[in-house]
Design a protein around this motif. Structure first.
Motif, short mmCIF file in Angstrom:
data_model
loop_
_atom_site.label_atom_id
_atom_site.label_comp_id
_atom_site.label_asym_id
_atom_site.label_seq_id
_atom_site.Cartn_x
_atom_site.Cartn_y
_atom_site.Cartn_z
N LEU A 48 -7.18 -6.08 -2.57
CA LEU A 48 -7.43 -6.17 -1.14
C LEU A 48 -8.92 -6.24 -0.84
N ARG A 49 -9.71 -5.47 -1.58
CA ARG A 49 -11.15 -5.47 -1.35
C ARG A 49 -11.77 -6.80 -1.75
N LYS B 27 -9.00 0.29 8.39
CA LYS B 27 -8.85 -0.56 7.22
C LYS B 27 -7.53 -0.20 6.54
N PHE B 28 -7.00 -1.12 5.75
CA PHE B 28 -5.90 -0.75 4.88
C PHE B 28 -6.44 0.19 3.80
N THR C 46 -7.36 1.60 0.48
CA THR C 46 -7.52 0.99 -0.85
C THR C 46 -7.85 2.00 -1.93
N ASP D 192 -8.25 -6.00 3.21
CA ASP D 192 -8.27 -4.62 3.71
C ASP D 192 -8.95 -4.52 5.08
N GLY E 209 -5.53 -1.87 -4.10
CA GLY E 209 -6.76 -1.75 -3.32
C GLY E 209 -7.87 -2.63 -3.83
N VAL F 216 0.84 -1.20 0.00
CA VAL F 216 0.00 0.00 0.00
C VAL F 216 0.88 1.25 0.00
#
Length: 472
Positions: free
Chosen positions: A368-369, A337-338, A340, A374, A365, A311
């Protein structure tokens, strides 16, 4: 002709249960004392002494099975409930047998030599054998009912939302073996059809239909405005000898399993019962949350480190994104959350849902989603106490204000902690999906919470909740 197959099925169950109990006991005895794995020094008592215990063991276990409702009708009984009842009955039976042996030691010297290891082996074998036998019977019954045998013919009295919901569930579960012959109603015209079920005429036609004795059940599904006739119709149906059910037309107001109180003989229905309002339930769930979050952080820390590096190196901005969400008791909190998406102005960030091919989402992102990675920083939210491992997903404040006016019972979800995963999510309602259906599943979870349901959701999340085509 009205069928009454349940009593015959119950008698068959009792006989089969008795045979399984006896066979499990004899098999455990053989394994312990006669097989090639037997410990020859374990048994000091004769075969006759051990076998005489069956005179007390078999009827004792059958009483426990009855006590734990293992002989209730199985047409609509959930498999999970039957499995749980089998475990409960066998655990209680094992404890009671050990207790009897302990007390009997004072009166019968031989009892101190009665093999506890054999009893433990019997308890395991009997539990597994009973589960397998009942699973076979359940599958067999479902097979015959799907083929059109052993059906129960039902007439609905009253056209309402309850009638439609009842038909929906029967159509979706042919293994129950219900056949709706038609509906009687005074307001909907004769010949009207709902999913193949016709309105046959007015309610007064009951006077001519009941004497024919061709129905197995009557389901009273009157609409709310017709409840003044309820007592009259129930009385008429019961006089005919036909089994009568009442399906209330206020499912939107009370839970599927209402919590009732007896007020000096007056039944009182609580509009909402939340099992997690119980202190012991809440404490147990919190302990599982803390243990699960710690375990999850230890297990996923290498992945989280890799994700953080990806990220940070692929787009400008912070690694962790904190967004305001509404949690238990309508209190807001920062959900982690990470990140994204590319960094946005606050007004742009609030403009709406993330949609397919949303230009705000970064390449890493999007991955990740889709894989739910995330969401991993929310394990810290769980440790803090803002969230739980399992519960309804939290929404942003602006959406809560919008949905609480548009969707009935929306705010009920805020009576419990929001979750990292939930019943709605594993059933496909995540991301850009129906909010109304999501709330239905959330309310079901809240009203039917159990530790077993939580573990089931966590297990199914591995297969159904991690990869999601609706997560953009």
């Amino acid at each position: 002709m009205i069928k009454d197959n349940q009593k015959y099925l119950n008698r068959l169950h009792v006989v089969l249960d008795a045979l399984v109990i006896a066979a499990s006991y004899l098999f455990a005895w053989w394994l312990m004392f006669e097989s090639s794995f037997a410990d020859q020094s374990a048994g000091r008592l004769g075969m006759g002494f051990y076998f005489s215990a069956l005179y007390f063991l078999v009827p004792g276990y059958l009483v426990l099975y009855y006590w734990f409702r293992m002989y209730t009708p199985k047409r609509v009984q959930r498999t999970e409930d039957e499995i749980l009842n089998v475990f409960r009955a066998n655990i209680v039976g094992f404890i009671l047998v050990l207790a009897v042996l302990f007390l009997a030691n004072s009166f019968v010297d031989e009892m101190q030599h009665f093999s506890r290891r054999m009893l433990t082996l019997f308890a395991v074998i009997n539990t597994l054998s009973t589960l397998l036998m009942r699973a076979f019977i359940r599958r067999l019954l479902h097979f015959f009912r799907k083929k059109g045998y052993n059906l129960k013919h039902i007439l609905l009295v009253g056209y309402s939302r309850a009638a439609e919901a009842y038909i929906d569930r029967i159509m979706a579960n042919p293994q129950w073996g219900y056949m709706v012959r038609g509906i009687l109603d005074d307001t909907v015209p004769r010949g009207a059809v709902y999913k193949g079920v016709k309105v046959l005429g007015s309610i007064d036609n009951l006077l001519y239909i009941l004497p024919e004795n061709k129905l197995d059940e009557i389901a009273v599904t009157l609409s709310l405005q017709d409840y003044d006739r309820l007592e009259e119709l129930v009385s008429l149906c019961e006089k005919s000898g036909v089994h009568t059910k009442f399906i209330p037309d206020y499912n939107s107001l009370i839970p599927g399993k209402p919590y009732t109180e007896d007020l000096s003989g007056l039944p009182v229905i609580n509009i909402r019962y939340v099992p997690l309002s119980n202190t012991i339930n809440a404490f147990s769930k919190r302990m599982v949350d803390v243990a699960g979050a710690l375990f999850g952080l230890i297990l996923t820390s290498p992945f989280m480190l890799v994700v953080a590096i990806l990220v940070k190196t692929t787009s400008k901005g912070p690694v962790i994104f904190a967004q305001e969400r509404v949690g238990r008791h309508n209190r807001t909190f920062k959900m982690y959350k990470f990140r994204t998406m590319r960094v946005q102005e606050e007004t742009e960030e609030k403009k709406g849902w993330t949609t397919r091919n949303d230009p705000r989402v970064t390449k890493i992102g999007r991955f990740l989603r889709r894989t739910s990675m995330d969401e991993l920083p929310q394990l810290f939210n769980i440790l803090i106490g803002n969230m739980s491992l399992v519960g309804p997903r939290p929404e942003r404040p602006q959406y809560v204000e919008k949905f609480k006016e548009e969707i009935p019972r929306y705010m009920i979800k805020h009576q419990v902690r929001p979750g990292l995963t939930g019943w709605a999510q594993i059933n496909g309602y995540r991301g850009d999906t129906s909010i109304r259906k999501r709330i239905e599943y959330d309310i079901f979870y809240i009203e039917n919470w159990s530790m077993g349901l939580d573990f089931k959701i966590m297990f199914l999340t591995i297969f159904k909740g991690l990869i999601n085509e609706n997560a953009y």
